[in-house]
Design an enzyme around this catalytic site. Sequence first.
Site, PDB file in Angstrom:
ATOM      1  N   LYS A 153       0.831  -1.199   0.000  1.00 38.06           N
ATOM      2  CA  LYS A 153       0.000   0.000   0.000  1.00 38.06           C
ATOM      3  C   LYS A 153       0.873   1.259   0.000  1.00 38.06           C
ATOM      4  O   LYS A 153       0.698   2.157  -0.818  1.00 38.06           O
ATOM      5  CB  LYS A 153      -0.926  -0.019   1.218  1.00 38.06           C
ATOM      6  N   ASP A 181      -5.766   0.001  -0.306  1.00 35.22           N
ATOM      7  CA  ASP A 181      -5.900  -0.015   1.141  1.00 35.22           C
ATOM      8  C   ASP A 181      -7.227  -0.682   1.481  1.00 35.22           C
ATOM      9  O   ASP A 181      -7.870  -1.248   0.607  1.00 35.22           O
ATOM     10  CB  ASP A 181      -5.837   1.414   1.695  1.00 35.22           C
TER      11      ASP A 181
END
Length: 220
Positions: A128, A146
């Site tokens: 991420k 995410d």
Amino acid sequence: MEVKADKIHRIVEILRREKENWNVPIVTLMSQTDRDPFKILVATVLSLRTKDEVTAKASERLFKVADTPEKILKLKEEEIASLIYPVGFYRRKARNLKEICRILVEKYGGKVPDDLEELLKLPGVGRKTANLVITLGFGKPGICVDTHVHRIMNRIGYVETKTPEETEFALREKLPKEYWIEINDLLVSLGQHICHPVSPKCSQCPIEPYCDKRGVKRSR
DNA sequence: AAAACGGGGGC
DNA sequence: GCCCCAGTTTT
């Protein structure tokens, strides 16, 4: 096939327009004032399991004292920790941050690498964070997944995946490349304002017509 | 695949 | 008090 491509096109179009009415997330905010890849990297590392506002204040405090790898490297771990407090995991992050700066200085001439694999080698940097640095810091194509992106993409039925990593790879396959960079920002905005993990406000959702309403009860 | 990490804020 | 938060690492 055509239907799906059209679907995502419509969704992006709507979210682009809708986002004007919403408060901008921290990273978007940063990108408007300062696209320095290093600052984005640091702020993103700090943001792990921490609310935007807390992250924003913490990174401001830190950058006021030290805003380059060289400067942060000179600080003691405890100094970094007290500057970034009270983000979650602040001790671990202080340790990671210093180690990241050491690596940047020693291996990369004080610059943040613009390569996904290199970024992933840094402590506390996962997919991420690495992808966010790629997209926001360097404006290069990447897909930052995410919990919001993972949750919403599954809820609307665009992908069917178990983990964020699976979602990233699925999106690399089917999401038109023109949307890669901005999709994260758009879905995070939607996730924060409407499509919450628990009790999403479906009646107020601008893309409700395109949603399969999967996992509405609880999907993380 | 699941647990651990770690602290503030909201309700 | 209990649950949540722009995840990553270890078991």
